[in-house]
Design a protein around this motif. Sequence first.
Motif, PDB file in Angstrom:
ATOM      1  N   SER A 132      10.824   6.832   3.763  1.00 19.50           N
ATOM      2  CA  SER A 132       9.953   7.998   3.791  1.00 19.50           C
ATOM      3  C   SER A 132       8.500   7.553   3.896  1.00 19.50           C
ATOM      4  N   ASP A 133       7.621   8.526   4.135  1.00 19.53           N
ATOM      5  CA  ASP A 133       6.196   8.217   4.252  1.00 19.53           C
ATOM      6  C   ASP A 133       5.647   7.608   2.972  1.00 19.53           C
ATOM      7  N   SER A 138       3.319   2.204   0.745  1.00 15.45           N
ATOM      8  CA  SER A 138       3.232   1.100  -0.214  1.00 15.45           C
ATOM      9  C   SER A 138       3.658  -0.235   0.394  1.00 15.45           C
ATOM     10  N   LEU A 139       3.987  -0.265   1.694  1.00 20.18           N
ATOM     11  CA  LEU A 139       4.442  -1.489   2.328  1.00 20.18           C
ATOM     12  C   LEU A 139       3.428  -1.975   3.357  1.00 20.18           C
ATOM     13  N   GLY A 140       3.496  -3.250   3.612  1.00 16.75           N
ATOM     14  CA  GLY A 140       2.639  -3.856   4.625  1.00 16.75           C
ATOM     15  C   GLY A 140       3.289  -5.130   5.132  1.00 16.75           C
ATOM     16  N   ARG A 141       2.694  -5.724   6.149  1.00 14.49           N
ATOM     17  CA  ARG A 141       3.205  -6.997   6.652  1.00 14.49           C
ATOM     18  C   ARG A 141       2.211  -8.105   6.312  1.00 14.49           C
ATOM     19  N   LYS A 183       2.285  -4.765  -5.474  1.00 16.39           N
ATOM     20  CA  LYS A 183       2.529  -5.951  -6.288  1.00 16.39           C
ATOM     21  C   LYS A 183       1.563  -7.066  -5.878  1.00 16.39           C
ATOM     22  N   PRO A 184       1.392  -8.063  -6.756  1.00 12.03           N
ATOM     23  CA  PRO A 184       0.507  -9.189  -6.401  1.00 12.03           C
ATOM     24  C   PRO A 184       0.942  -9.824  -5.087  1.00 12.03           C
ATOM     25  N   THR A 198      -0.594  -3.834   8.680  1.00  3.77           N
ATOM     26  CA  THR A 198       0.196  -2.608   8.488  1.00  3.77           C
ATOM     27  C   THR A 198       1.387  -2.500   9.428  1.00  3.77           C
ATOM     28  N   ALA A 199       1.595  -3.475  10.300  1.00  9.89           N
ATOM     29  CA  ALA A 199       2.678  -3.392  11.288  1.00  9.89           C
ATOM     30  C   ALA A 199       4.012  -3.732  10.643  1.00  9.89           C
TER      31      ALA A 199
END
Length: 272
Positions: free
Chosen positions: A119-120, A125-128, A156-157, A198-199
């Motif tokens: 979900s959005d 909360s995620l990134g690359r 998270k750290p 962000t990809a």
Amino acid sequence: MSRPVALLLLMFLAGCGAMTRGVRPGTGQEKLRAIAASTPVMLGGTLPAAPVAPPPPMPLRGISGEGLGNGIPRAVLHGTHFGDIHGWVQGCYAPKATVAREKPVRTPPAPLPAPEAGSDRDKESLGRLYATYTKFNPKSSRHYSGRTSMVVDLRKPLRPQAEQAVATRDSNHHTDESGEPQSPGFRQAVLDEFDVGTALNYANRYSDIAYWRVRGREQQLIDFFGGAQSDTREPYRTENVNRGVAKDNPLGRLFHDAASKKWGQIHPYTGD
């Protein structure tokens, strides 16, 4: 005994007669008239030698379960206020029904729904994470420089996640690409630098400036330790067989400048 006294006594014993709940109406008025007619009245202020006892009250016909016990009216069984004769006759003091109040049942609030996978809210909360690393071979005294990436949780750290990304990449060496260190004498890979974009889809990596920086950093590391084997003659000075960024890559200069601006230049640009 005077007529009023006798009438009052009969009313007390009869207990409202047909007015009592659960008692079927009968001929109580006619019987009261007959009893009153047969009752002697004081003449000249004298009483008869022996007072005539009133006849026993007529048995009341009651309905089973309607409040009569052995001919006693409901009003008597339920504690009638005898001082209020008029109220007794009119209402017979019917007992008040007691209604049990049920406590309202409190329903706990429904739990909030959990976010669906993908979900959005999850994506925010995620990134690359992109990282560079080095491996040292003590037998040849040469370094290998590389890069990797991994989707991480931005809440998270980041450094522990960057180290995990390098460790995961290190465990896959020798299996998925050519031109990588083959000697079993290499030490564990060490994290160099990292940056986050962000990809989430790796196919979109060129939209992340972090990817550009890591590409430039990897090539600067190779050049810093002596250059790729494809750029030098023997004896080779690194374990990198090929360059990280080809000399004729049109983005090579942009990669180099992006890395230098982020972490500082550790080697001049070597592309064409």
